[in-house]
Design a protein around this motif. Sequence first.
Motif, PDB file in Angstrom:
ATOM      1  N   GLY A 189       7.883   8.228   9.758  1.00 15.38           N
ATOM      2  CA  GLY A 189       9.217   8.626   9.335  1.00 15.38           C
ATOM      3  C   GLY A 189       9.867   7.612   8.401  1.00 15.38           C
ATOM      4  O   GLY A 189       9.781   6.410   8.614  1.00 15.38           O
ATOM      5  N   GLY A 190      10.491   8.107   7.324  1.00 15.18           N
ATOM      6  CA  GLY A 190      11.208   7.237   6.400  1.00 15.18           C
ATOM      7  C   GLY A 190      10.319   6.489   5.428  1.00 15.18           C
ATOM      8  O   GLY A 190      10.744   5.487   4.855  1.00 15.18           O
ATOM      9  N   THR A 191       9.097   6.971   5.217  1.00 16.33           N
ATOM     10  CA  THR A 191       8.204   6.353   4.242  1.00 16.33           C
ATOM     11  C   THR A 191       7.650   7.418   3.301  1.00 16.33           C
ATOM     12  O   THR A 191       7.631   8.614   3.615  1.00 16.33           O
ATOM     13  CB  THR A 191       7.025   5.619   4.903  1.00 16.33           C
ATOM     14  N   VAL A 192       7.175   6.956   2.151  1.00 20.33           N
ATOM     15  CA  VAL A 192       6.570   7.859   1.169  1.00 20.33           C
ATOM     16  C   VAL A 192       5.110   8.109   1.550  1.00 20.33           C
ATOM     17  O   VAL A 192       4.364   7.175   1.861  1.00 20.33           O
ATOM     18  CB  VAL A 192       6.664   7.269  -0.249  1.00 20.33           C
ATOM     19  N   HIS A 193       4.718   9.364   1.503  1.00 22.65           N
ATOM     20  CA  HIS A 193       3.336   9.747   1.801  1.00 22.65           C
ATOM     21  C   HIS A 193       2.461   9.593   0.564  1.00 22.65           C
ATOM     22  O   HIS A 193       1.356   9.046   0.633  1.00 22.65           O
ATOM     23  CB  HIS A 193       3.291  11.194   2.299  1.00 22.65           C
ATOM     24  N   HIS A 194       2.944  10.086  -0.591  1.00 26.09           N
ATOM     25  CA  HIS A 194       2.187   9.934  -1.831  1.00 26.09           C
ATOM     26  C   HIS A 194       3.098  10.124  -3.030  1.00 26.09           C
ATOM     27  O   HIS A 194       4.208  10.632  -2.922  1.00 26.09           O
ATOM     28  CB  HIS A 194       1.005  10.914  -1.897  1.00 26.09           C
ATOM     29  N   ILE A 195       2.609   9.704  -4.185  1.00 27.75           N
ATOM     30  CA  ILE A 195       3.311   9.851  -5.448  1.00 27.75           C
ATOM     31  C   ILE A 195       2.412  10.668  -6.372  1.00 27.75           C
ATOM     32  O   ILE A 195       1.200  10.463  -6.403  1.00 27.75           O
ATOM     33  CB  ILE A 195       3.661   8.478  -6.055  1.00 27.75           C
ATOM     34  N   ALA A 196       3.011  11.628  -7.093  1.00 24.04           N
ATOM     35  CA  ALA A 196       2.235  12.540  -7.933  1.00 24.04           C
ATOM     36  C   ALA A 196       2.577  12.362  -9.401  1.00 24.04           C
ATOM     37  O   ALA A 196       3.744  12.195  -9.770  1.00 24.04           O
ATOM     38  CB  ALA A 196       2.489  13.988  -7.510  1.00 24.04           C
ATOM     39  N   PHE A 197       1.530  12.439 -10.226  1.00 26.04           N
ATOM     40  CA  PHE A 197       1.663  12.343 -11.676  1.00 26.04           C
ATOM     41  C   PHE A 197       1.363  13.701 -12.312  1.00 26.04           C
ATOM     42  O   PHE A 197       0.599  14.504 -11.772  1.00 26.04           O
ATOM     43  CB  PHE A 197       0.701  11.284 -12.218  1.00 26.04           C
TER      44      PHE A 197
ATOM     45  N   VAL B 141      -2.183   2.826  -2.280  1.00 21.89           N
ATOM     46  CA  VAL B 141      -1.228   3.902  -2.495  1.00 21.89           C
ATOM     47  C   VAL B 141      -1.980   5.202  -2.780  1.00 21.89           C
ATOM     48  O   VAL B 141      -2.919   5.225  -3.583  1.00 21.89           O
ATOM     49  CB  VAL B 141      -0.275   3.587  -3.668  1.00 21.89           C
ATOM     50  N   LEU B 142      -1.563   6.286  -2.105  1.00 25.82           N
ATOM     51  CA  LEU B 142      -2.181   7.591  -2.324  1.00 25.82           C
ATOM     52  C   LEU B 142      -1.570   8.232  -3.565  1.00 25.82           C
ATOM     53  O   LEU B 142      -0.357   8.430  -3.644  1.00 25.82           O
ATOM     54  CB  LEU B 142      -1.970   8.494  -1.104  1.00 25.82           C
TER      55      LEU B 142
ATOM     56  N   GLY C 137       0.803  -1.215   0.000  1.00 27.58           N
ATOM     57  CA  GLY C 137       0.000   0.000   0.000  1.00 27.58           C
ATOM     58  C   GLY C 137       0.832   1.259   0.000  1.00 27.58           C
ATOM     59  O   GLY C 137       0.329   2.333   0.347  1.00 27.58           O
ATOM     60  N   GLN C 138       2.091   1.138  -0.403  1.00 25.54           N
ATOM     61  CA  GLN C 138       3.003   2.284  -0.395  1.00 25.54           C
ATOM     62  C   GLN C 138       3.829   2.327  -1.680  1.00 25.54           C
ATOM     63  O   GLN C 138       3.998   1.316  -2.366  1.00 25.54           O
ATOM     64  CB  GLN C 138       3.981   2.198   0.776  1.00 25.54           C
ATOM     65  N   SER C 139       4.369   3.513  -1.929  1.00 23.11           N
ATOM     66  CA  SER C 139       5.492   3.623  -2.849  1.00 23.11           C
ATOM     67  C   SER C 139       6.731   3.321  -2.012  1.00 23.11           C
ATOM     68  O   SER C 139       7.056   4.045  -1.071  1.00 23.11           O
ATOM     69  CB  SER C 139       5.576   5.036  -3.443  1.00 23.11           C
TER      70      SER C 139
END
Length: 323
Positions: free
Chosen positions: A216-224, A266-267, A77-79
């Motif tokens: 901490g140390g994780t991706v919150h979201h990915i943008a296109f 994934v957000l 559920g993450q990048s």
Amino acid sequence: MTANTSGLHHVTAIAGEPQANIDFYVKGLGLRLVKKTVNFDDPSTYHLYYGDEAGQPGSLMTFFPWRGIAPGRIGTGQSTSTAFSVPEGTLGWWQNHFKALGVESSITRASAEEERLSLRDPDGLQLDLVASSTIDPRNPWDSASVPAEYAVRGQHSSVLTVANPDKTVAVLTEDLGLHLVGTSGNRTRLAAGNGGAGNIVDVIADPKARPGLTAGGTVHHIAFRVPDVATQEIWRQELAGRGFHVTEILDRQYFTSIYFREPGGVLFEIATDTPGFDVDEPLLELGRSLKLPPWLEPSREAIEHSVARIQLPAENNPALAGR
């Protein structure tokens, strides 16, 4: 869909100590801090943007640094990994560079076309530098720490880890307009447009992994990327019509954004290419001053008192050295 993404816009992650974050990404990775602002939802902490000279879409990595935040957990559920593009034949230089900074790294050959240097930032975020036989034509930021001949050209790709990849791949292809490049084991590679660095998403299927914990140390979201607000609004309406819970268009000062969560957890963000980071300060001065949106300006004194004191390396604005 009537709109397709033109590639990756940025990745936003969560960090701890802001000064350590700045030192690593400016001096270690050789990026430029192109904007120092605050988290619009929590103005007591920064939002730091790094990229090339002007912060072009596709070069950007951004952070919410919360001092004292607990470590997160990388999982489904993450990048789970963010890769940057560097010139072919430079990974030996990069490994020595990071060794001098006390950062461990390892080199692997992902394919006949790609060699990869893997490392972690001060908060444990997984990063890769990818050297490809395909030339990346984007201009790098030429810094005192990382000369242009070795420097990062921009984002290369992002890895999404999910328990079941089918619906995630369907969203990427049917709703965002990426196309299938190929599969290898549990990895499916997709690309936007003509592909290449800055346009690649790898989906990894890992049904046995634990769900990720965002901290901490994780991706919150990915943008296109999307070119403008008009296209973004068309996209928002079409996504909502397909049953996604999509936000309204939000003003982020340097672009506008909509957000939705894909079925794997994934957000996703869809962000415009315009207006850009020089909308409120000159190109030579990017990152020097704390910039606030108009609705937060009345609270500037309180905000400046609440955020941590940080020092920007002189190499971020070399033309203004000594001023």
